[in-house]
Design a protein around this motif. Structure first.
Motif, short mmCIF file in Angstrom:
data_model
loop_
_atom_site.label_atom_id
_atom_site.label_comp_id
_atom_site.label_asym_id
_atom_site.label_seq_id
_atom_site.Cartn_x
_atom_site.Cartn_y
_atom_site.Cartn_z
N CYS A 1 -4.02 -7.04 -5.48
CA CYS A 1 -3.31 -6.52 -6.65
C CYS A 1 -4.30 -6.04 -7.71
CB CYS A 1 -2.39 -7.59 -7.23
SG CYS A 1 -0.96 -7.96 -6.19
N HIS B 1 0.83 -1.21 0.00
CA HIS B 1 0.00 0.00 0.00
C HIS B 1 0.87 1.26 0.00
CE1 HIS B 1 -4.12 -1.43 0.24
NE2 HIS B 1 -3.78 -2.32 1.16
N HIS C 1 -7.42 -1.05 5.77
CA HIS C 1 -6.82 -2.14 5.00
C HIS C 1 -6.84 -3.43 5.82
CE1 HIS C 1 -5.63 0.90 2.25
NE2 HIS C 1 -4.60 1.36 2.94
N LEU D 1 -5.46 -2.63 -6.71
CA LEU D 1 -4.43 -1.60 -6.88
C LEU D 1 -3.92 -1.52 -8.31
CD1 LEU D 1 -2.37 -2.29 -3.61
CD2 LEU D 1 -3.96 -0.41 -4.03
N ALA E 1 2.62 1.69 -3.34
CA ALA E 1 1.63 2.11 -4.34
C ALA E 1 1.32 3.60 -4.19
CB ALA E 1 0.35 1.27 -4.18
N GLU E 2 1.30 4.06 -2.95
CA GLU E 2 1.06 5.48 -2.68
C GLU E 2 2.21 6.34 -3.20
OE1 GLU E 2 0.06 8.30 1.23
OE2 GLU E 2 0.09 6.11 1.43
#
Length: 303
Positions: A76, A39, A186, A79, A42-43
């Motif tokens: 996945c 996470h 999450h 995201l 990805a951010e």
């Protein structure tokens, strides 16, 4: 950007873990640490202009492993991150190679990471080792009588099976990770074997560290992690001295000249002997402290 993501971004920049534009493979088991790492990266991906992919390995040990894979694959999908998975019979690998289950799992995991990174053109694999993992590792190695090389703990950046491995969460506590996940809604998967204190690492995690926190230092994990960092810097300096000493002690044929070794400080002499023996083909597993120390004493007495 979340506070934890800012902390991880600073660590990536401070330690030059990843260049801009790189593809990063993220090892994700489904547990809290690796889910948080995914996470966070990805951010950060857009800001560093990096792309992500996920690698998930079923070790063939737990009945719930199929559900772990489904969870990671679904994450996945949410995201929009490429997902790669494989399965290895780690117990069979452990038996065939005569190594521990933990070592067999590690070897299988990094072999899978390396092949997947090569397939995707990833510059590195990111794993979710935390400050807690660092503290546990230092205590385990200390109890085994490790020297500085072992007590440097988990490396922030290293190479395994030809693959660059980075640990962006090494300064982050497990409690901070779980707080981050809960605050952002999450979910993650729990591995029941993590509570089995017959496993040495779990015994350290659930029994030893809480006792140290209660009786000696409530921030003992942070202290152990900091000590590992200091030792790692000292080890780097000793490595440089060792290379210089070896260069001066070897003749043109590569043989060691004991008179050159005898003038070295014992710590450098031991390291030089160990490094030379490994380069001569001696397996690391066969190099006990006692063996190297005997050679060191012989070299010193030859002057």
């Amino acid at each position: 950007m979340s506070t934890l993501a800012q902390q991880v971004q600073l660590a990536i920049e401070k330690h030059a873990l990843l260049p801009a534009g790189a593809t990063v493979l993220v090892g994700v088991s489904g547990g809290a640490d690796s889910v948080a790492l995914l996470h966070i990266l990805a951010e950060l991906a857009g800001q560093g202009q990096r792309s992500l992919a996920v690698a998930h390995l079923n070790h063939g040990i737990r009945a719930e492993a199929a559900e772990d894979r489904e969870f990671v694959e679904a994450l996945c999908g949410e995201l929009d991150v490429p997902f790669r998975a494989a399965e290895v019979d780690v117990p069979a690998l452990s038996t065939a190679r005569g190594i521990s289950l933990e070592m067999a799992a590690r070897d299988a995991r990094y072999a899978f990471f390396a092949s997947t990174a090569a397939e995707l053109g990833a510059a590195a694999v990111a794993t979710a080792h935390t400050q807690d993992d660092q503290a546990e590792t230092v205590l385990l190695k200390l109890c085994r009588g490790a020297g500085g090389s072992g007590l440097r703990g988990v490396a922030r950046c290293t190479t395994i099976q030809g693959l660059r491995v980075i640990r962006p969460l090494l300064d982050v506590s497990r409690s901070a990770i779980e707080d981050f996940l809960r605050e952002n809604g999450h979910t993650w998967r729990e591995d029941a074997t993590n509570n089995d204190t017959r496993i040495k690492r779990n015994f350290v995690r659930h029994e030893v560290i809480p006792l140290l926190e209660q009786g000696l230092n409530p921030r003992v994990k942070e202290a152990l992690s900091r000590a590992a960092g200091i030792i790692a810097e000292d080890e780097t300096a000793l490595d440089q001295l060792t290379e210089q000493a070896l260069a001066e002690a070897q003749n043109e044929e590569g043989a060691l000249q004991t008179d050159s070794l005898s003038n070295l400080a014992p710590a450098v002499r031991r390291r030089a002997l160990q490094a030379w023996l490994i380069r001569m083909g001696v397996a690391v597993a066969d190099l006990s402290f006692e063996t190297v120390e005997r050679l060191s004493v012989m070299a010193e007495s030859s002057s």
